[in-house]
Design an enzyme around this catalytic site. Structure first.
Site, short mmCIF file in Angstrom:
data_model
loop_
_atom_site.label_atom_id
_atom_site.label_comp_id
_atom_site.label_asym_id
_atom_site.label_seq_id
_atom_site.Cartn_x
_atom_site.Cartn_y
_atom_site.Cartn_z
N ASP A 69 0.86 -1.19 0.00
CA ASP A 69 0.00 0.00 0.00
C ASP A 69 0.90 1.24 0.00
O ASP A 69 1.87 1.30 0.74
CB ASP A 69 -0.90 0.01 1.24
CG ASP A 69 -1.88 1.17 1.21
OD1 ASP A 69 -2.86 1.08 0.45
OD2 ASP A 69 -1.64 2.16 1.94
N ILE A 70 0.58 2.21 -0.88
CA ILE A 70 1.38 3.44 -0.94
C ILE A 70 0.98 4.34 0.23
O ILE A 70 -0.22 4.64 0.42
CB ILE A 70 1.15 4.17 -2.27
CG1 ILE A 70 1.58 3.26 -3.44
CG2 ILE A 70 1.93 5.49 -2.32
CD1 ILE A 70 1.29 3.85 -4.80
N GLU A 74 -4.68 2.22 -4.43
CA GLU A 74 -3.23 2.30 -4.35
C GLU A 74 -2.60 1.01 -3.84
O GLU A 74 -1.41 0.97 -3.55
CB GLU A 74 -2.81 3.48 -3.46
CG GLU A 74 -3.09 3.31 -1.98
CD GLU A 74 -4.51 3.77 -1.59
OE1 GLU A 74 -4.72 4.07 -0.42
OE2 GLU A 74 -5.38 3.82 -2.48
#
Length: 615
Positions: A490-491, A533
């Protein structure tokens, strides 16, 4: 699976389609004719083409009629037996041939031709030889034969022939009269009393193809740098002269490669031969060609006054004397018959010249153009027709129509157009187009599959493909008792990033993070966009320790890379990661995703930019 640039594929799809079709069709003829430059390949196709000529000749022969003014006195099996019984020897006394001349002259025959070699013989008496020579030279319409060969000069010394047997040829064409195919080193001459007293002597050489079949005729033979006409050519010209037609004293080959004889022409090949137009199986075998009269019937009519041959039967006719019995070894194979007397090849030439219907082979350029046209036509049909069955039927029908047209051209116009190379080019073109279609269909399938399994923005596999691969990996690992691992990424702070820099910059970051992920895993590992994301990586045959090592390597690679945003701005981003391994952390895809997700949230709780763990 190979990554595909979907947008680029879409742009090039139509162009590639027609480019492939065009390349296959154009190269078909080019490759075919390049192969023909190889002698053995060319001979192979020539032999097959010759067989198609034979088939067409047999088809159209039944519709041809021979000239009724040509008669053959045949030394057949019965005549051979009769001569042996009556005279006790073979060859028959030459005095009999001398008497035959007188008999035929009394019947006012137009031309008399002996397809026999009156060579020196211990069986023939001097008196009979002189009698025959006297009668041959006595009349200007009696012709006889010589034969050229390549006998070793040490065995038989080549002789000089009389000047009056030679002919001058004015050659305005590219016909190669110096070709070894028509030149000979030696000559089997006849007795001097004939040779030196009449100009009515012609050669009787025959030319066989590689398969042993005679299709071509040799109007002129070369010997000691001079040219000598065939016996049949001299006979035909004498007959025309007797019919008050103009015939040349010398010969001319015009720029088209034709020997001009009044209003008639003899088309020559590049090597100086001409192709005969055959009239069917031999009359000696019950065919419908030239009329045969057995020699024994003529002898009985001459000497025993039995009226076996009608009076005036030979009046105004071309009369050939030759053998048709196999025991005398003058039997040939021709397109229309496997047992064809040599004398009938002569009369076939004579008939061709009188009817002006020699076969004319089209130039190679015509064959090339026909190949190109048919290839393009069949290629277009194959391209435009969706049904394979329909395009196949059209191709077969086109081939059949082409064969029919080629046969009609030969029958009505005496034109030999090649059929093997055009048919082969059609087949190659048809096959080539369908190979191209298969390639394009494969690309279409790949493109369609990519649309269904690939995320358009990041070019990673999509969520659907991820779920399919998780099920597949669980089943495979169960079967082989192996491990695999899952990484969920996950960003960090991606929503704030979008709010601060805009969605275009966010999309740019997603693309670049995806590229970093792909560069830092193996080709067998599967990188997917899970949603938003979030991204995932399925690591095949990978345990927990190695999976965490890979995850940490990816975390560091992303953190250390500046990402380009819109307007050339560069920013650093970080990611959080969670790792799960089958079967240690879960037995189903759902369990593994849940465990890896829990690890991911641990990473976020502990400050992000790290690989989380709940152990």
């Amino acid at each position: 699976m190979k990554d595909i640039d979907i947008n680029e594929t879409l742009k090039n799809k139509i162009f590639l389609k027609y480019l492939l079709y065009s390349v296959f069709i154009i190269l078909t003829v080019k490759i075919l004719f390049m192969l023909l430059q190889i002698p053995h390949v060319m001979n192979f196709f020539n032999n097959i083409e010759n067989q198609t000529f034979d088939v067409r000749q047999n088809i159209i022969a039944k519709y041809k009629k021979v000239n009724p003014d040509i008669k053959i006195i045949s030394i057949d099996d019965a005549s051979y037996e009769y001569v042996l019984d009556k005279y006790g020897e073979w060859p028959v006394k030459r005095g009999i041939y001398a008497d035959l001349i007188e008999y035929l002259e009394a019947q006012n025959a137009s031309v008399i031709a002996y397809d026999l070699l009156f060579v020196k013989s211990l069986k023939s008496s001097r008196e009979d030889d002189l009698k025959l020579a006297k009668n041959i030279s006595k009349y200007d319409n009696v012709f006889t034969s010589i034969n050229f060969d390549n006998q070793d000069a040490a065995l038989r010394k080549p002789v000089d022939l009389p000047e009056y047997l030679k002919v001058k040829i004015d050659n305005e064409s590219d016909v190669d009269l110096a070709s070894p195919a028509i030149h000979f080193d030696n000559c089997r001459v006849i007795i001097s009393e004939i040779l030196n007293n009449t100009p009515n002597i012609g050669h009787i050489n025959a030319i066989r193809e590689d398969d042993g079949i005679i299709r071509n005729f040799l109007p002129f033979a070369g010997y000691k740098s001079e040219y000598y006409p065939h016996l049949a050519l001299k006979v035909a010209m004498k007959y025309l002269q007797n019919k008050n037609e103009q015939v040349p004293a010398d010969f001319k080959i015009n720029k088209n490669g034709d020997v001009v004889i009044g209003e008639r022409t003899i088309p020559l090949s590049h090597f100086g031969t001409t192709i005969l137009n055959w009239y069917g199986p031999s009359g000696s075998n019950g065919g419908h060609t030239f009329e045969y009269v057995p020699f024994w019937k003529v002898l009985k009519t001459m000497y025993d006054e039995e009226n076996l041959v009608p009076k005036d039967y030979f009046k105004g006719k071309i009369v050939y004397l030759g053998t048709s019995t196999t025991s005398l070894f003058d039997i040939k194979s021709v397109p229309t018959d496997k047992l064809f007397p040599g004398v009938e090849t002569h009369t076939t030439f004579v008939n061709n010249l009188l009817d002006n219907n020699f076969i004319r082979r089209v130039p190679p350029l015509v064959d090339i153009l026909v190949c190109m046209f048919l290839s393009l036509f069949i290629g277009l049909i194959a391209v435009r027709t969706k049904s394979t069955i329909l395009s196949s039927l059209v191709t077969i029908l086109t081939g059949v129509v082409f064969l029919f047209i080629s046969t009609v051209l030969m029958h009505y116009f005496n034109i030999w157009i090649g059929v093997i190379l055009p048919l082969l080019s059609m087949a190659i073109s048809f096959t080539g187009v369908y190979i191209a279609k298969y390639i394009l269909k494969s690309r279409d399938f790949e493109y369609t599959y990519a649309l269904a399994t690939t995320d358009g923005l990041t070019e990673l596999y999509n969520h659907r493909y991820f779920q399919e691969q998780m099920i597949h990996h669980v089943e495979t690992s169960k079967r082989y008792n192996s491990e695999f691992s899952l990484i969920i990424i996950d960003i960090d702070f991606f929503k704030k990033f979008n709010d601060n820099y805009g969605h275009q910059s966010g999309d740019a970051v997603l693309k670049q993070v995806a590229q970093v992920l792909k560069k830092n895993v193996r080709a067998t590992d599967i990188v997917c966009r899970y949603g938003g994301e979030e991204m995932t990586i399925i690591l095949s045959n990978t345990g927990s320790k190695d999976a965490k090592t890979t995850a940490q390597k990816i975390c560091d690679a992303v953190a250390n890379k500046p990402f380009k945003l819109a307007n050339d701005i560069e920013k650093n981003v970080t990611i959080s990661l969670g790792v799960a391994t089958y079967p240690k952390d879960g037995q189903t895809p759902q369990d593994l995703i849940k465990y890896a997700d829990a690890c991911l949230y641990k990473a976020k709780e502990n400050g992000r930019n790290q690989v989380g763990s709940i152990e």
